[in-house]
Design a protein around this motif. Structure first.
Motif, PDB file in Angstrom:
ATOM      1  N   ASP A 195      -0.960   7.122   1.676  1.00 14.12           N
ATOM      2  CA  ASP A 195      -2.039   7.431   1.925  1.00 14.12           C
ATOM      3  C   ASP A 195      -3.354   6.555   1.777  1.00 14.12           C
ATOM      4  O   ASP A 195      -4.460   7.031   2.175  1.00 14.12           O
ATOM      5  N   GLN A 196      -2.875   5.255   1.649  1.00 17.37           N
ATOM      6  CA  GLN A 196      -4.213   4.205   1.523  1.00 17.37           C
ATOM      7  C   GLN A 196      -4.055   3.719   3.164  1.00 17.37           C
ATOM      8  O   GLN A 196      -5.053   2.843   3.301  1.00 17.37           O
ATOM      9  N   ASP A 230      -7.344   3.961   5.679  1.00 17.31           N
ATOM     10  CA  ASP A 230      -8.566   3.398   5.215  1.00 17.31           C
ATOM     11  C   ASP A 230      -8.369   1.741   5.754  1.00 17.31           C
ATOM     12  O   ASP A 230      -9.601   1.357   6.115  1.00 17.31           O
ATOM     13  N   VAL A 231      -7.322   1.388   5.729  1.00 19.31           N
ATOM     14  CA  VAL A 231      -7.125  -0.135   6.108  1.00 19.31           C
ATOM     15  C   VAL A 231      -7.132  -0.205   7.604  1.00 19.31           C
ATOM     16  O   VAL A 231      -7.456  -1.260   8.165  1.00 19.31           O
ATOM     17  N   LEU A 290       0.922  -1.286  -0.057  1.00 22.16           N
ATOM     18  CA  LEU A 290      -0.176  -0.156  -0.139  1.00 22.16           C
ATOM     19  C   LEU A 290       0.867   1.163   0.070  1.00 22.16           C
ATOM     20  O   LEU A 290       2.163   1.043   0.600  1.00 22.16           O
ATOM     21  N   ARG A 291       0.223   2.373  -0.600  1.00 20.92           N
ATOM     22  CA  ARG A 291       0.845   3.625  -0.384  1.00 20.92           C
ATOM     23  C   ARG A 291       0.302   4.153   0.939  1.00 20.92           C
ATOM     24  O   ARG A 291      -0.615   3.800   1.460  1.00 20.92           O
TER      25      ARG A 291
END
Length: 307
Positions: free
Chosen positions: A285-286, A289-290, A282-283
């Motif tokens: 900025d993601q 959300d996770v 993942l980046r």
């Protein structure tokens, strides 16, 4: 004095009560003094457990780094209100050395009631000589140290030598100089009398050697792109992680390997094994959300990694 307690022979509970009152007064004094120069102060309270536990160590280091980036002056003190005889640093000299190593400092200055380390107590022996530089703390040097000189003092030259051992082993030079003069740090810069204990290596090298010597609790496998970036001195980002194995917590040491199984190095992870596995590929900025909370930066910061 604020509580009307005697200056010495306090019980542990009385000392902790006095500290609870004194910490407020001390923080206020620093805040007012620094505000006059356009600076903001922060209070950081620590105990010995904060440096012994890797997770707390990382938290302390991250807090100090963030405060300094924001231009804030951290005022670090022992958390005497909760520390006990078993876990307390016991004196400000040793605490200062531990904090200096935690922060990766180049130099530590101990402001004292004497202008350096002497061969004997200069107040009692007119032939006592001051050392300009001490490259190694030998048994002969240790034998010259005395105890605390006043009823309010918790330290002395013995604890200053203990502090010097900690600081220099962590790659930090340490000075003992007179603190009862106007602008003592400036005076030291301008050549005031002092004793310098020389560091045994660079603080960053010492830190990385400490990390490399730990027993790993897991492994993080990275892709070719991440392996190349690590070789150039970059931090390890979640996007470059191919696989996570082992059971480890935040702050634990983990091996870093490429996809052929070759171990590239070792570092202290900022995520536990479960979260690290969830955010691989993942980046930054993601991540929120996770995981439900913002990214803590890289998976392993380059300062926490020995390649």
């Amino acid at each position: 004095a604020e509580l009307g307690l005697p200056a010495s022979e306090l019980t542990l509970e009385q000392s902790q009560a006095a500290a609870a009152v004194g910490q407020i007064e001390l923080a206020r004094a620093y805040a007012e003094a620094l505000a006059a120069h356009g600076l903001r102060a922060a209070q950081v309270l620590v105990t010995l457990e904060d440096s012994a536990d890797r997770r707390r160590y990382l938290n302390s280091r991250a807090t100090l780094e963030q405060l300094l980036k924001l231009g804030v002056v951290p005022i670090v003190n022992e958390n005497d209100t909760v520390a006990t005889d078993e876990i307390r640093y016991g004196d400000n000299d040793r605490m200062a050395a531990q904090v200096a190593v935690t922060a990766g400092a180049d130099q530590l200055i101990l402001l004292s009631d004497v202008d350096g380390f002497y061969s004997a107590n200069p107040a009692q022996d007119p032939d006592a000589r001051r050392f300009e530089v001490i490259e190694a703390i030998t048994p002969e040097i240790e034998a010259m140290a005395g105890d605390a000189g006043s009823g309010l003092s918790k330290g002395g030259m013995k604890t200053k030598l203990m502090a010097a051992k900690t600081a220099t082993a962590g790659g930090c030079d340490m000075a003992i100089t007179q603190g009862g003069v106007l602008h003592p740090v400036r005076a030291l810069e301008e050549g005031a009398a002092a004793t310098w204990f020389l560091a045994q290596g660079d603080p960053q090298q010492k830190r990385k050697a400490w990390i490399a010597a730990m027993k790993p609790k897991g492994r993080i496998t990275v892709d070719a792109g991440a392996a190349g970036a690590l070789a150039k001195g970059s931090s390890l980002l979640p996007a470059g992680v191919a696989q996570v194995s082992g059971r480890f917590g935040r702050g634990d040491p983990v091996e870093v390997a490429d996809e052929t199984g070759r171990v590239l190095g070792q570092g202290l992870t900022r995520y536990d094994a479960g979260d690290a596995d969830r955010i691989k590929h993942l980046r930054s900025d993601q991540i929120e959300d996770v995981l439900g909370y913002p990214a803590r930066g890289p998976l392993i910061h380059r300062d926490d990694m020995a390649i």
